[in-house]
Design a protein around this motif. Structure first.
Motif, PDB file in Angstrom:
ATOM      1  N   UNK A 374     -18.501  39.023  38.804  1.00  0.00           N
ATOM      2  CA  UNK A 374     -17.978  38.769  37.459  1.00  0.00           C
ATOM      3  C   UNK A 374     -18.382  37.400  36.916  1.00  0.00           C
ATOM      4  N   UNK A 375     -19.164  36.652  37.699  1.00  0.00           N
ATOM      5  CA  UNK A 375     -19.573  35.298  37.309  1.00  0.00           C
ATOM      6  C   UNK A 375     -18.341  34.413  37.080  1.00  0.00           C
ATOM      7  N   UNK A 376     -17.345  34.547  37.966  1.00  0.00           N
ATOM      8  CA  UNK A 376     -16.110  33.787  37.847  1.00  0.00           C
ATOM      9  C   UNK A 376     -15.945  32.865  39.047  1.00  0.00           C
ATOM     10  N   UNK A 377     -14.964  31.972  38.962  1.00  0.00           N
ATOM     11  CA  UNK A 377     -14.656  31.059  40.062  1.00  0.00           C
ATOM     12  C   UNK A 377     -13.197  31.240  40.452  1.00  0.00           C
ATOM     13  N   UNK A 378     -12.843  30.669  41.583  1.00  0.00           N
ATOM     14  CA  UNK A 378     -11.468  30.759  42.068  1.00  0.00           C
ATOM     15  C   UNK A 378     -10.539  29.947  41.171  1.00  0.00           C
ATOM     16  N   UNK A 379      -9.407  30.548  40.816  1.00  0.00           N
ATOM     17  CA  UNK A 379      -8.405  29.879  39.994  1.00  0.00           C
ATOM     18  C   UNK A 379      -7.188  29.520  40.848  1.00  0.00           C
ATOM     19  N   UNK A 380      -6.467  28.453  40.492  1.00  0.00           N
ATOM     20  CA  UNK A 380      -5.312  28.035  41.309  1.00  0.00           C
ATOM     21  C   UNK A 380      -4.274  29.128  41.500  1.00  0.00           C
ATOM     22  N   UNK A 381      -4.039  29.973  40.480  1.00  0.00           N
ATOM     23  CA  UNK A 381      -3.000  30.989  40.617  1.00  0.00           C
ATOM     24  C   UNK A 381      -3.430  32.162  41.491  1.00  0.00           C
ATOM     25  N   UNK A 382      -4.677  32.156  41.963  1.00  0.00           N
ATOM     26  CA  UNK A 382      -5.139  33.188  42.883  1.00  0.00           C
ATOM     27  C   UNK A 382      -4.877  32.801  44.333  1.00  0.00           C
ATOM     28  N   UNK A 383      -4.308  31.624  44.549  1.00  0.00           N
ATOM     29  CA  UNK A 383      -4.124  31.080  45.890  1.00  0.00           C
ATOM     30  C   UNK A 383      -2.641  30.846  46.146  1.00  0.00           C
ATOM     31  N   UNK A 384      -2.106  31.228  47.315  1.00  0.00           N
ATOM     32  CA  UNK A 384      -0.711  30.915  47.641  1.00  0.00           C
ATOM     33  C   UNK A 384      -0.474  29.409  47.636  1.00  0.00           C
ATOM     34  N   UNK A 385       0.739  29.016  47.321  1.00  0.00           N
ATOM     35  CA  UNK A 385       1.050  27.593  47.157  1.00  0.00           C
ATOM     36  C   UNK A 385       0.782  26.792  48.423  1.00  0.00           C
ATOM     37  N   UNK A 386       1.036  27.402  49.595  1.00  0.00           N
ATOM     38  CA  UNK A 386       0.885  26.631  50.829  1.00  0.00           C
ATOM     39  C   UNK A 386      -0.563  26.273  51.143  1.00  0.00           C
ATOM     40  N   UNK A 387      -1.507  26.951  50.457  1.00  0.00           N
ATOM     41  CA  UNK A 387      -2.915  26.656  50.711  1.00  0.00           C
ATOM     42  C   UNK A 387      -3.517  25.757  49.634  1.00  0.00           C
ATOM     43  N   UNK A 388      -2.747  25.388  48.637  1.00  0.00           N
ATOM     44  CA  UNK A 388      -3.285  24.563  47.559  1.00  0.00           C
ATOM     45  C   UNK A 388      -3.611  23.167  48.074  1.00  0.00           C
ATOM     46  N   UNK A 389      -4.635  22.570  47.492  1.00  0.00           N
ATOM     47  CA  UNK A 389      -5.041  21.225  47.905  1.00  0.00           C
ATOM     48  C   UNK A 389      -3.888  20.252  47.707  1.00  0.00           C
ATOM     49  N   UNK A 390      -3.673  19.384  48.696  1.00  0.00           N
ATOM     50  CA  UNK A 390      -2.610  18.401  48.616  1.00  0.00           C
ATOM     51  C   UNK A 390      -1.304  18.862  49.215  1.00  0.00           C
ATOM     52  N   UNK A 391      -1.208  20.143  49.566  1.00  0.00           N
ATOM     53  CA  UNK A 391       0.021  20.661  50.166  1.00  0.00           C
ATOM     54  C   UNK A 391      -0.116  20.673  51.679  1.00  0.00           C
ATOM     55  N   UNK A 392       0.895  20.158  52.351  1.00  0.00           N
ATOM     56  CA  UNK A 392       0.894  20.196  53.810  1.00  0.00           C
ATOM     57  C   UNK A 392       1.267  21.592  54.260  1.00  0.00           C
ATOM     58  N   UNK A 393       0.677  22.046  55.321  1.00  0.00           N
ATOM     59  CA  UNK A 393       0.973  23.374  55.837  1.00  0.00           C
ATOM     60  C   UNK A 393       1.146  23.334  57.339  1.00  0.00           C
ATOM     61  N   UNK A 394       2.117  24.075  57.817  1.00  0.00           N
ATOM     62  CA  UNK A 394       2.387  24.099  59.250  1.00  0.00           C
ATOM     63  C   UNK A 394       1.272  24.775  60.029  1.00  0.00           C
ATOM     64  N   UNK A 395       0.432  25.540  59.330  1.00  0.00           N
ATOM     65  CA  UNK A 395      -0.666  26.211  60.015  1.00  0.00           C
ATOM     66  C   UNK A 395      -1.930  25.365  60.056  1.00  0.00           C
ATOM     67  N   UNK A 396      -1.854  24.171  59.508  1.00  0.00           N
ATOM     68  CA  UNK A 396      -3.050  23.334  59.458  1.00  0.00           C
ATOM     69  C   UNK A 396      -3.625  23.051  60.826  1.00  0.00           C
ATOM     70  N   UNK A 397      -2.735  22.804  61.796  1.00  0.00           N
ATOM     71  CA  UNK A 397      -3.226  22.522  63.140  1.00  0.00           C
ATOM     72  C   UNK A 397      -3.940  23.708  63.749  1.00  0.00           C
TER      73      UNK A 397
END
Length: 455
Positions: A374-397
């Motif tokens: 579709x010649x599109x890019x990823x949008x913030x609302x397509x991503x769960x909040x815990x994976x957004x940049x700047x958010x700490x996540x318990x699964x990071x390790x």
């Protein structure tokens, strides 16, 4: 209208196959016919069974591809069976009659065609029957299989039922005996709601004429046959079905064929001069794709956390190296990459039925394929909040570490536990007791009998 002979052959010289382009007032192709010398020779050698496949582009123009079929054909390679390409001016009786007549003019062997295989939606049957009066016209096993496969997805059945139908269909197509076809017919009657059953045309499974044209193949031969046609139709969809410019689509297809056949050492009959008039239109296509993919990479790095971006970029790498076929529905899209078919919900929050997306809730290769197409890019609302940049996540390790078999097992067990829990909660009291006792016995047999497992 003027005809332009693109491969330097004279129209009057009927001994040579020619490539014709009918030029209109727009940059699009009004009509188009092509057959190389190699394709001409292949058809002359195997004229008995003709397989016709249609590919539509976004403008609604259709590419007719003729392929040879039958027991004597042992050609390997993508599009090795293709013997004729044509784009009719209109998909009506007059336009298609012209397509068939051009084919017959340059192929005297057409009189030896005994069987023509078509798809279930092939409407111009009277025109085809008139132009090939001695040939028997049948539904192809491949197109019936693809038709049923698409219907199974559209029915939105429960996942176990859908999987059962797809598996049974695949098994039956590889061994299309009368008994196996009757079993599949009975399975459809059992699993599909009666009101929806007529949409599947199950009587096709009991039409022996359809399957006699396919039944001679062994299981291994059937598997290779379906895989070969799957790749062929996917290539046609990739190059012609995804671009609104017929000229660009055909140029890309010819370039692909030329590269493929040159690698295989087979003469395609296309020289640099053959596609010169078409090549300019598609020269920018790879650059556009690279630009889209670069934008997707940038959006992933910008929106996602580091580990999430790394996982998604791995999925994007698969998209870049693979061919993908996109089929649109009313609300969902079916994405097929290589041999894996999954259901994609492209609207935010994007989701897919594949294991990667279900486990991580991150954009997988199938979602990224939709964005790329579709010649599109990823949008913030397509991503769960815990994976957004700047958010700490318990699964990071966990995600920052290397992938391991233990992690794979842990995720598989988690998904299985959630699914079993859901099934237990949704069933009746009687069914719950039965399922619980079954799980009780299974768990005790693994651990017991001296240690009882707490459920």
């Amino acid at each position: 209208m003027a005809f332009t002979v693109l491969n330097g052959l004279l129209l009057k010289d009927l001994s040579q196959p020619v490539l014709l382009q009918q030029v209109g007032k727009t940059p699009q192709l009004d009509s188009f016919s092509y057959q190389s010398r190699f394709m001409h020779d292949v058809f002359a050698h195997f004229p008995e069974v003709l397989f016709i496949h249609r590919t539509y582009n976004p403008r609604g123009k259709v590419l007719y591809t003729f392929l040879v079929d039958g027991p004597r054909v042992q050609l390997e390679g993508r599009l090795a069976r293709a013997v004729y390409f044509a784009i009719p001016t209109r998909e009506d009786a007059e336009g298609l009659a012209q397509v068939f007549q051009v084919f017959k003019t340059f192929n005297p062997a057409w009189e030896r065609v005994c069987t023509i295989l078509v798809d279930p939606h092939f409407l111009p049957l009277p025109t085809l029957a008139m132009e090939f009066p001695t040939a028997e016209i049948l539904l192809s096993a491949f197109h019936v299989c693809k038709f049923l496969q698409g219907k199974f997805y559209q029915l939105c059945l429960e996942r176990p039922v859908e999987t059962l139908l797809l598996t049974s269909l695949q098994s039956t197509m590889c061994a299309a005996t009368a008994g196996n076809l009757r079993k599949l017919y009975a399975l459809l009657s059992t699993c599909v709601p009666p009101a929806r059953l007529p949409e599947l045309h199950p009587h096709w499974l009991l039409n022996d004429r359809i399957w006699l044209a396919h039944r001679w193949r062994s299981r291994a031969e059937s598997s290779r046959y379906f895989q070969g046609l799957e790749v062929t139709t996917r290539v046609l969809s990739q190059f012609f079905g995804t671009t609104a410019s017929e000229k660009q689509g055909m140029a890309s297809l010819f370039r692909y064929m030329q590269n493929s056949e040159n690698k295989a050492g087979l003469p395609l009959g296309l020289g640099p001069q053959d596609s010169g008039a078409l090549s300019d239109a598609s020269a920018q296509s790879p650059k556009v794709e690279q630009l889209v993919e670069a934008r997707i990479q940038h959006s992933l790095n910008t929106i996602c956390t580091g580990p999430a971006a790394q996982l998604c970029l791995g999925e994007l790498a698969v998209v870049q190296k693979s061919m993908h076929l996109i089929g649109s529905g009313s609300e969902k899209m079916n994405i097929q990459i290589l041999e894996d078919t999954h259901r994609v919900q492209p609207q935010p929050p994007a989701s897919c039925s594949c294991y990667f997306n279900q486990a991580f809730h991150l954009p997988c290769r199938h979602i990224l394929a939709v964005l790329s197409a579709r010649r599109q890019v990823l949008q913030p609302d397509m991503l769960p909040a815990q994976w957004a940049a700047g958010c700490a996540t318990s699964l990071g390790g966990i995600l920052g570490s290397k992938w391991s078999e233990t992690l794979d097992k842990r995720l598989a067990v988690t998904l299985l536990t959630e699914e079993v829990g859901r099934l237990l909660q949704q069933c009746s009291k009687e069914e719950f007791e039965l399922r619980y006792s079954t799980l009780r016995e299974l768990a005790d047999s693994w651990i017991g009998p001296y240690e009882q497992v707490q459920l």
